[in-house]
Design a protein around this motif. Sequence first.
Motif, PDB file in Angstrom:
ATOM      1  N   HIS A   1      85.126 -17.198  -6.079  1.00  0.00           N
ATOM      2  CA  HIS A   1      86.538 -17.237  -5.701  1.00  0.00           C
ATOM      3  C   HIS A   1      86.801 -18.001  -4.410  1.00  0.00           C
ATOM      4  O   HIS A   1      87.934 -18.145  -4.000  1.00  0.00           O
ATOM      5  CB  HIS A   1      87.078 -15.809  -5.576  1.00  0.00           C
ATOM      6  N   THR A   2      85.744 -18.483  -3.762  1.00  0.00           N
ATOM      7  CA  THR A   2      85.938 -19.293  -2.568  1.00  0.00           C
ATOM      8  C   THR A   2      85.996 -20.768  -2.957  1.00  0.00           C
ATOM      9  O   THR A   2      85.590 -21.151  -4.054  1.00  0.00           O
ATOM     10  CB  THR A   2      84.784 -19.070  -1.576  1.00  0.00           C
ATOM     11  N   VAL A   3      86.509 -21.576  -2.057  1.00  0.00           N
ATOM     12  CA  VAL A   3      86.552 -23.017  -2.315  1.00  0.00           C
ATOM     13  C   VAL A   3      85.650 -23.727  -1.324  1.00  0.00           C
ATOM     14  O   VAL A   3      85.408 -23.206  -0.238  1.00  0.00           O
ATOM     15  CB  VAL A   3      88.001 -23.569  -2.217  1.00  0.00           C
ATOM     16  N   PRO A   4      85.110 -24.855  -1.731  1.00  0.00           N
ATOM     17  CA  PRO A   4      85.294 -25.492  -3.025  1.00  0.00           C
ATOM     18  C   PRO A   4      84.407 -24.875  -4.108  1.00  0.00           C
ATOM     19  O   PRO A   4      83.401 -24.230  -3.796  1.00  0.00           O
ATOM     20  CB  PRO A   4      84.853 -26.933  -2.761  1.00  0.00           C
ATOM     21  N   GLN A   5      84.816 -25.077  -5.329  1.00  0.00           N
ATOM     22  CA  GLN A   5      83.969 -24.809  -6.486  1.00  0.00           C
ATOM     23  C   GLN A   5      83.807 -26.158  -7.172  1.00  0.00           C
ATOM     24  O   GLN A   5      84.795 -26.826  -7.480  1.00  0.00           O
ATOM     25  CB  GLN A   5      84.590 -23.783  -7.433  1.00  0.00           C
TER      26      GLN A   5
ATOM     27  N   MET B   1      78.467 -42.553 -15.436  1.00  0.00           N
ATOM     28  CA  MET B   1      78.701 -41.659 -14.315  1.00  0.00           C
ATOM     29  C   MET B   1      79.187 -40.308 -14.848  1.00  0.00           C
ATOM     30  O   MET B   1      79.907 -40.236 -15.830  1.00  0.00           O
ATOM     31  CB  MET B   1      79.741 -42.283 -13.392  1.00  0.00           C
ATOM     32  N   SER B   2      78.790 -39.267 -14.195  1.00  0.00           N
ATOM     33  CA  SER B   2      79.138 -37.920 -14.602  1.00  0.00           C
ATOM     34  C   SER B   2      80.584 -37.593 -14.264  1.00  0.00           C
ATOM     35  O   SER B   2      81.179 -38.170 -13.355  1.00  0.00           O
ATOM     36  CB  SER B   2      78.234 -36.907 -13.899  1.00  0.00           C
ATOM     37  N   LYS B   3      81.119 -36.630 -14.982  1.00  0.00           N
ATOM     38  CA  LYS B   3      82.466 -36.111 -14.701  1.00  0.00           C
ATOM     39  C   LYS B   3      82.337 -35.060 -13.605  1.00  0.00           C
ATOM     40  O   LYS B   3      81.606 -34.077 -13.757  1.00  0.00           O
ATOM     41  CB  LYS B   3      83.051 -35.493 -15.966  1.00  0.00           C
ATOM     42  N   VAL B   4      83.045 -35.259 -12.492  1.00  0.00           N
ATOM     43  CA  VAL B   4      82.981 -34.338 -11.368  1.00  0.00           C
ATOM     44  C   VAL B   4      84.364 -33.734 -11.152  1.00  0.00           C
ATOM     45  O   VAL B   4      85.366 -34.458 -11.100  1.00  0.00           O
ATOM     46  CB  VAL B   4      82.507 -35.047 -10.081  1.00  0.00           C
ATOM     47  N   GLU B   5      84.393 -32.413 -11.045  1.00  0.00           N
ATOM     48  CA  GLU B   5      85.637 -31.689 -10.778  1.00  0.00           C
ATOM     49  C   GLU B   5      85.406 -30.787  -9.576  1.00  0.00           C
ATOM     50  O   GLU B   5      84.331 -30.206  -9.427  1.00  0.00           O
ATOM     51  CB  GLU B   5      86.025 -30.822 -11.971  1.00  0.00           C
ATOM     52  N   ILE B   6      86.426 -30.681  -8.730  1.00  0.00           N
ATOM     53  CA  ILE B   6      86.307 -29.860  -7.535  1.00  0.00           C
ATOM     54  C   ILE B   6      87.626 -29.126  -7.291  1.00  0.00           C
ATOM     55  O   ILE B   6      88.692 -29.730  -7.308  1.00  0.00           O
ATOM     56  CB  ILE B   6      85.876 -30.711  -6.316  1.00  0.00           C
ATOM     57  N   TYR B   7      87.516 -27.819  -7.135  1.00  0.00           N
ATOM     58  CA  TYR B   7      88.670 -26.982  -6.800  1.00  0.00           C
ATOM     59  C   TYR B   7      88.697 -26.848  -5.284  1.00  0.00           C
ATOM     60  O   TYR B   7      87.676 -26.509  -4.668  1.00  0.00           O
ATOM     61  CB  TYR B   7      88.541 -25.600  -7.443  1.00  0.00           C
ATOM     62  N   THR B   8      89.864 -27.106  -4.673  1.00  0.00           N
ATOM     63  CA  THR B   8      89.958 -27.159  -3.225  1.00  0.00           C
ATOM     64  C   THR B   8      91.223 -26.477  -2.713  1.00  0.00           C
ATOM     65  O   THR B   8      92.122 -26.134  -3.476  1.00  0.00           O
ATOM     66  CB  THR B   8      90.000 -28.626  -2.740  1.00  0.00           C
ATOM     67  N   LYS B   9      91.261 -26.342  -1.382  1.00  0.00           N
ATOM     68  CA  LYS B   9      92.471 -26.010  -0.633  1.00  0.00           C
ATOM     69  C   LYS B   9      92.557 -27.026   0.503  1.00  0.00           C
ATOM     70  O   LYS B   9      91.534 -27.449   1.050  1.00  0.00           O
ATOM     71  CB  LYS B   9      92.399 -24.596  -0.053  1.00  0.00           C
ATOM     72  N   GLY B  10      93.768 -27.378   0.887  1.00  0.00           N
ATOM     73  CA  GLY B  10      93.979 -28.430   1.863  1.00  0.00           C
ATOM     74  C   GLY B  10      93.388 -28.164   3.232  1.00  0.00           C
ATOM     75  O   GLY B  10      92.939 -29.079   3.904  1.00  0.00           O
ATOM     76  N   TYR B  11      93.362 -26.919   3.675  1.00  0.00           N
ATOM     77  CA  TYR B  11      92.901 -26.602   5.027  1.00  0.00           C
ATOM     78  C   TYR B  11      91.415 -26.261   5.095  1.00  0.00           C
ATOM     79  O   TYR B  11      90.915 -25.886   6.143  1.00  0.00           O
ATOM     80  CB  TYR B  11      93.709 -25.429   5.594  1.00  0.00           C
ATOM     81  N   CYS B  12      90.706 -26.390   4.019  1.00  0.00           N
ATOM     82  CA  CYS B  12      89.314 -25.949   3.930  1.00  0.00           C
ATOM     83  C   CYS B  12      88.349 -27.026   4.436  1.00  0.00           C
ATOM     84  O   CYS B  12      88.240 -28.101   3.836  1.00  0.00           O
ATOM     85  CB  CYS B  12      89.006 -25.611   2.477  1.00  0.00           C
ATOM     86  N   PRO B  13      87.615 -26.749   5.528  1.00  0.00           N
ATOM     87  CA  PRO B  13      86.669 -27.754   6.035  1.00  0.00           C
ATOM     88  C   PRO B  13      85.495 -27.997   5.086  1.00  0.00           C
ATOM     89  O   PRO B  13      84.959 -29.110   5.032  1.00  0.00           O
ATOM     90  CB  PRO B  13      86.188 -27.165   7.364  1.00  0.00           C
TER      91      PRO B  13
ATOM     92  N   CYS C   1      85.717 -27.957   1.838  1.00  0.00           N
ATOM     93  CA  CYS C   1      86.256 -28.843   0.803  1.00  0.00           C
ATOM     94  C   CYS C   1      86.253 -30.282   1.290  1.00  0.00           C
ATOM     95  O   CYS C   1      85.861 -31.194   0.556  1.00  0.00           O
ATOM     96  CB  CYS C   1      87.683 -28.422   0.435  1.00  0.00           C
ATOM     97  N   ARG C   2      86.676 -30.479   2.523  1.00  0.00           N
ATOM     98  CA  ARG C   2      86.694 -31.839   3.087  1.00  0.00           C
ATOM     99  C   ARG C   2      85.286 -32.417   3.146  1.00  0.00           C
ATOM    100  O   ARG C   2      85.078 -33.595   2.841  1.00  0.00           O
ATOM    101  CB  ARG C   2      87.350 -31.834   4.464  1.00  0.00           C
ATOM    102  N   ARG C   3      84.309 -31.606   3.521  1.00  0.00           N
ATOM    103  CA  ARG C   3      82.922 -32.082   3.608  1.00  0.00           C
ATOM    104  C   ARG C   3      82.388 -32.448   2.226  1.00  0.00           C
ATOM    105  O   ARG C   3      81.726 -33.481   2.061  1.00  0.00           O
ATOM    106  CB  ARG C   3      82.034 -31.013   4.267  1.00  0.00           C
ATOM    107  N   ALA C   4      82.662 -31.599   1.236  1.00  0.00           N
ATOM    108  CA  ALA C   4      82.187 -31.873  -0.124  1.00  0.00           C
ATOM    109  C   ALA C   4      82.807 -33.158  -0.667  1.00  0.00           C
ATOM    110  O   ALA C   4      82.111 -34.011  -1.237  1.00  0.00           O
ATOM    111  CB  ALA C   4      82.498 -30.691  -1.042  1.00  0.00           C
ATOM    112  N   LYS C   5      84.106 -33.320  -0.462  1.00  0.00           N
ATOM    113  CA  LYS C   5      84.772 -34.533  -0.935  1.00  0.00           C
ATOM    114  C   LYS C   5      84.251 -35.763  -0.198  1.00  0.00           C
ATOM    115  O   LYS C   5      84.068 -36.817  -0.810  1.00  0.00           O
ATOM    116  CB  LYS C   5      86.289 -34.414  -0.771  1.00  0.00           C
ATOM    117  N   ALA C   6      83.983 -35.614   1.100  1.00  0.00           N
ATOM    118  CA  ALA C   6      83.465 -36.744   1.880  1.00  0.00           C
ATOM    119  C   ALA C   6      82.109 -37.200   1.347  1.00  0.00           C
ATOM    120  O   ALA C   6      81.849 -38.405   1.250  1.00  0.00           O
ATOM    121  CB  ALA C   6      83.363 -36.365   3.348  1.00  0.00           C
ATOM    122  N   LEU C   7      81.252 -36.252   1.007  1.00  0.00           N
ATOM    123  CA  LEU C   7      79.942 -36.619   0.459  1.00  0.00           C
ATOM    124  C   LEU C   7      80.100 -37.371  -0.856  1.00  0.00           C
ATOM    125  O   LEU C   7      79.452 -38.405  -1.071  1.00  0.00           O
ATOM    126  CB  LEU C   7      79.063 -35.378   0.263  1.00  0.00           C
TER     127      LEU C   7
END
Length: 85
Positions: free
Chosen positions: A52-56, A1-13, A15-21
């Motif tokens: 400079h926006t999240v997620p990256q 499995m690949s190494k996945v990294e994600i930069y987020t902010k707690g209130y970012c919809p 970010c939530r969508r990307a993490k959910a996927l």
Amino acid sequence: MSKVEIYTKGYCPYCRRAKALLEEKGVSFEEYKIDEQPELRDTMIARANGGHTVPQIFIDDKHIGGCDDMLALESKNELDKLLSA
């Protein structure tokens, strides 16, 4: 499995969508919460070539972009290939 990294902010919809996927796919990832660790913001911007926006999102240290970019890869059936490399 690949190494996945994600930069987020707690209130970012996006970010939530990307993490959910990723979670739907059963993919584990390293999350860097730049609202809790603001010192990571400069690292994120440098790694994302000015993004400079999240997620990256990074897969095996390759920058794939943000949520919309990851969803585009998914719609073209290319995301699973990157995640299983």
